[in-house]
Design a protein around this motif. Structure first.
Motif, PDB file in Angstrom:
ATOM      1  N   ALA A  47     -17.959  20.707  25.836  1.00  0.00           N
ATOM      2  CA  ALA A  47     -18.609  20.457  27.128  1.00  0.00           C
ATOM      3  C   ALA A  47     -17.876  19.410  27.946  1.00  0.00           C
ATOM      4  N   ALA A  48     -16.757  18.895  27.424  1.00  0.00           N
ATOM      5  CA  ALA A  48     -15.982  17.904  28.173  1.00  0.00           C
ATOM      6  C   ALA A  48     -15.390  18.549  29.421  1.00  0.00           C
ATOM      7  N   THR A  49     -15.290  17.757  30.492  1.00  0.00           N
ATOM      8  CA  THR A  49     -14.789  18.298  31.763  1.00  0.00           C
ATOM      9  C   THR A  49     -13.680  17.428  32.338  1.00  0.00           C
ATOM     10  N   PRO A  50     -12.556  17.323  31.639  1.00  0.00           N
ATOM     11  CA  PRO A  50     -11.438  16.565  32.202  1.00  0.00           C
ATOM     12  C   PRO A  50     -10.843  17.273  33.410  1.00  0.00           C
ATOM     13  N   ARG A  51     -10.158  16.510  34.248  1.00  0.00           N
ATOM     14  CA  ARG A  51      -9.521  17.098  35.422  1.00  0.00           C
ATOM     15  C   ARG A  51      -8.398  18.033  35.000  1.00  0.00           C
ATOM     16  N   VAL A  52      -8.321  19.168  35.679  1.00  0.00           N
ATOM     17  CA  VAL A  52      -7.260  20.142  35.427  1.00  0.00           C
ATOM     18  C   VAL A  52      -6.590  20.455  36.749  1.00  0.00           C
ATOM     19  N   ALA A  53      -5.255  20.320  36.795  1.00  0.00           N
ATOM     20  CA  ALA A  53      -4.501  20.629  38.012  1.00  0.00           C
ATOM     21  C   ALA A  53      -3.081  21.008  37.632  1.00  0.00           C
ATOM     22  N   ASP A  54      -2.324  21.532  38.627  1.00  0.00           N
ATOM     23  CA  ASP A  54      -0.974  22.026  38.339  1.00  0.00           C
ATOM     24  C   ASP A  54       0.095  20.991  38.638  1.00  0.00           C
ATOM     25  N   THR A  99      -2.095  14.867  34.978  1.00  0.00           N
ATOM     26  CA  THR A  99      -3.430  15.029  35.548  1.00  0.00           C
ATOM     27  C   THR A  99      -4.425  14.179  34.770  1.00  0.00           C
ATOM     28  N   THR A 100      -4.265  14.143  33.445  1.00  0.00           N
ATOM     29  CA  THR A 100      -5.132  13.331  32.592  1.00  0.00           C
ATOM     30  C   THR A 100      -4.588  11.909  32.558  1.00  0.00           C
ATOM     31  N   LEU A 101      -5.379  10.967  33.062  1.00  0.00           N
ATOM     32  CA  LEU A 101      -4.948   9.568  33.128  1.00  0.00           C
ATOM     33  C   LEU A 101      -5.617   8.709  32.077  1.00  0.00           C
ATOM     34  N   HIS A 102      -6.628   9.229  31.417  1.00  0.00           N
ATOM     35  CA  HIS A 102      -7.293   8.487  30.344  1.00  0.00           C
ATOM     36  C   HIS A 102      -7.821   9.476  29.314  1.00  0.00           C
ATOM     37  N   PRO A 103      -8.040   9.039  28.085  1.00  0.00           N
ATOM     38  CA  PRO A 103      -8.486   9.959  27.032  1.00  0.00           C
ATOM     39  C   PRO A 103      -9.854  10.560  27.334  1.00  0.00           C
ATOM     40  N   ASN A 104     -10.048  11.770  26.878  1.00  0.00           N
ATOM     41  CA  ASN A 104     -11.335  12.449  26.995  1.00  0.00           C
ATOM     42  C   ASN A 104     -11.775  12.904  25.606  1.00  0.00           C
ATOM     43  N   LEU A 105     -13.058  12.762  25.343  1.00  0.00           N
ATOM     44  CA  LEU A 105     -13.625  13.206  24.072  1.00  0.00           C
ATOM     45  C   LEU A 105     -14.547  14.391  24.303  1.00  0.00           C
ATOM     46  N   GLY A 106     -14.475  15.352  23.399  1.00  0.00           N
ATOM     47  CA  GLY A 106     -15.379  16.487  23.448  1.00  0.00           C
ATOM     48  C   GLY A 106     -15.890  16.812  22.055  1.00  0.00           C
ATOM     49  N   VAL A 107     -17.139  17.245  21.976  1.00  0.00           N
ATOM     50  CA  VAL A 107     -17.734  17.635  20.700  1.00  0.00           C
ATOM     51  C   VAL A 107     -17.732  19.157  20.605  1.00  0.00           C
ATOM     52  N   VAL A 108     -17.110  19.671  19.559  1.00  0.00           N
ATOM     53  CA  VAL A 108     -17.060  21.113  19.338  1.00  0.00           C
ATOM     54  C   VAL A 108     -18.109  21.457  18.289  1.00  0.00           C
ATOM     55  N   ILE A 115     -19.771  24.215  15.946  1.00  0.00           N
ATOM     56  CA  ILE A 115     -19.543  25.519  15.336  1.00  0.00           C
ATOM     57  C   ILE A 115     -20.866  26.145  14.896  1.00  0.00           C
ATOM     58  N   GLY A 116     -21.721  25.333  14.339  1.00  0.00           N
ATOM     59  CA  GLY A 116     -23.013  25.806  13.854  1.00  0.00           C
ATOM     60  C   GLY A 116     -23.865  24.626  13.450  1.00  0.00           C
ATOM     61  N   THR A 117     -24.975  24.894  12.773  1.00  0.00           N
ATOM     62  CA  THR A 117     -25.863  23.832  12.323  1.00  0.00           C
ATOM     63  C   THR A 117     -25.119  22.903  11.361  1.00  0.00           C
ATOM     64  N   ASP A 118     -25.124  21.629  11.699  1.00  0.00           N
ATOM     65  CA  ASP A 118     -24.454  20.601  10.893  1.00  0.00           C
ATOM     66  C   ASP A 118     -22.956  20.848  10.763  1.00  0.00           C
ATOM     67  N   GLN A 119     -22.404  21.602  11.682  1.00  0.00           N
ATOM     68  CA  GLN A 119     -20.964  21.848  11.695  1.00  0.00           C
ATOM     69  C   GLN A 119     -20.419  21.538  13.083  1.00  0.00           C
ATOM     70  N   SER A 120     -19.742  20.422  13.192  1.00  0.00           N
ATOM     71  CA  SER A 120     -19.161  20.022  14.473  1.00  0.00           C
ATOM     72  C   SER A 120     -18.057  19.012  14.206  1.00  0.00           C
ATOM     73  N   PHE A 121     -17.211  18.833  15.192  1.00  0.00           N
ATOM     74  CA  PHE A 121     -16.177  17.810  15.110  1.00  0.00           C
ATOM     75  C   PHE A 121     -15.867  17.305  16.513  1.00  0.00           C
ATOM     76  N   VAL A 122     -15.261  16.117  16.558  1.00  0.00           N
ATOM     77  CA  VAL A 122     -14.930  15.484  17.835  1.00  0.00           C
ATOM     78  C   VAL A 122     -13.433  15.644  18.088  1.00  0.00           C
ATOM     79  N   ILE A 123     -13.104  16.066  19.292  1.00  0.00           N
ATOM     80  CA  ILE A 123     -11.715  16.303  19.653  1.00  0.00           C
ATOM     81  C   ILE A 123     -11.345  15.385  20.812  1.00  0.00           C
ATOM     82  N   ALA A 124     -10.149  14.812  20.748  1.00  0.00           N
ATOM     83  CA  ALA A 124      -9.698  13.858  21.773  1.00  0.00           C
ATOM     84  C   ALA A 124      -8.487  14.411  22.500  1.00  0.00           C
ATOM     85  N   ASP A 125      -8.570  14.406  23.814  1.00  0.00           N
ATOM     86  CA  ASP A 125      -7.453  14.806  24.671  1.00  0.00           C
ATOM     87  C   ASP A 125      -6.846  13.545  25.264  1.00  0.00           C
ATOM     88  N   ILE A 126      -5.588  13.264  24.926  1.00  0.00           N
ATOM     89  CA  ILE A 126      -4.938  12.072  25.472  1.00  0.00           C
ATOM     90  C   ILE A 126      -3.926  12.491  26.525  1.00  0.00           C
TER      91      ILE A 126
END
Length: 355
Positions: free
Chosen positions: A181-188, A192-201, A203-214
């Motif tokens: 559900a993370a909404t970092p800026r996207v452009a051509d 474009t990304t000036l600071h890290p963004n975190l998103g939670v992925v 998968i299912g019940t009690d199954q998730s992980f955190v992903i970082a876009d630097i």
């Protein structure tokens, strides 16, 4: 809110209060003896991890923190009041370094963790402590000791399970938008990304992980080029790295050379990062209309890299192949947790047999 992941602050603990020289004076008791009380201890400075914070920007405005000193001792054997401790809230994941010694003195990795960074001074002794059979009217006391003063460097390192690596415009932000559900800026355009963004992925019940876009890395990043080393630290805590590469960079550069360049920058920053699990995500598969040509180019990249770890071919913009990556990542973490549980059970069995 502006993202700030580094700040320097000065913390000063309170001085201890001075001891008191006093003598008991009451009617009909002309020689009551000493009754000077001790001074109170100075307040200490604590750093407290708060999950409600995600930036160090507040320390751009306030850089000094001082705890109150202890109250001086008084007559009638009254001790001075101690100075109150102060708590400074910092984001979870903050690493604290003593600027003078360059020593890491703490790493606040969980909500509510506390670290004392400046010890308050001890209160001085009143003259009541110095009386004896031969020294019945001492006029001696001790002053309170000074509180600690420290220059500290605060460094925020994001707590994520997966870190995204890649050149600018490789599609890292598009990938994290596609899987979370993370909404970092996207452009051509680059960076474009000036600071890290975190998103939670999830998968299912009690199954998730955190992903970082630097922010995207370029050659010389470990030496400060581009956005440089400022954000490389954020992948240092991750268990798995996803190396995103554009299958056909618009500037005509070679994807293989881009991957190798970032490998070199990782080694310069921290050699351990190169040995960490790192999967290749070949992005922007949608630029090829011919599937055979697409597979030929992807396989050529993998072969020239001598890639032995898992790799994927995706189109983050269209979401194609991204869910398969996430499922594989979740399986990776499930296996890691199962192995950790097994090691714990084996250690418990060894302890029980030893008893």
């Amino acid at each position: 809110m502006k993202f700030v992941d580094e700040a320097n602050i000065k913390v000063t603990a309170g001085d201890g209060g001075n001891g008191c020289v006093s003598f008991r004076r009451e009617k009909f008791i002309p020689f009551g003896g000493p009754d000077g009380g001790d001074g109170g201890n100075g307040g200490s400075v604590w750093l407290v991890a708060d999950e409600g914070l995600n930036t160090l920007v507040d320390f751009r405005h306030q850089r000094t923190f001082k705890a109150p000193r202890g109250q001086g001792g008084m007559g009638s054997q009254m001790y001075g009041k101690g100075g109150d401790d102060i708590e400074v809230r910092v984001p979870v994941g903050t690493v604290i370094t003593n600027v003078d010694t360059d020593e890491v003195i703490g790493d606040l990795t969980a909500n509510g963790m506390r670290l004392k960074v400046a010890q308050g001074g001890r209160g001085g002794l009143g003259n009541i402590h110095f009386k004896s059979s031969v020294h019945r009217a001492p006029r001696k006391m001790t002053p309170g000791t000074p509180g600690e003063v420290r220059e500290l460097k605060l460094e925020l390192r994001l707590l994520a399970d997966v870190g995204l690596l890649g050149f600018p415009n490789a599609g890292k932000s598009t990938f994290i938008r596609a899987v979370s559900a993370a909404t970092p800026r996207v452009a051509d355009y680059p960076f474009t990304t000036l600071h890290p963004n975190l998103g939670v992925v999830r998968i299912g019940t009690d199954q998730s992980f955190v992903i970082a876009d630097i922010p995207g890395l370029i050659e010389g990043a470990a030496d400060g080029a581009g956005l440089g080393i400022q954000f490389l630290r954020h992948v240092s805590r991750t268990s798995l790295l996803l190396h995103v590469v554009d299958i056909a960079p618009i500037d005509g550069s070679d994807p293989v050379e881009q991957v190798q360049t970032i490998e070199q920058e990782l080694a310069k920053f921290d050699e351990e990062l190169v040995t960490r699990p790192r999967w290749l995500v070949i992005n922007k598969a949608d630029v090829f209309s011919d599937k055979d040509e697409l597979n030929r180019v992807a396989n050529d990249i993998v072969e020239r890299l001598n890639w032995t770890q898992p790799w994927f071919l995706v189109s983050a913009a269209g979401g194609e192949g991204t869910w398969d990556v996430c499922m594989q990542v979740q399986q990776f973490f499930d296996a890691e947790r199962a192995a950790a549980r097994q090691r714990t059970e084996e250690l418990d069995d060894v302890r029980m047999r030893g008893e």
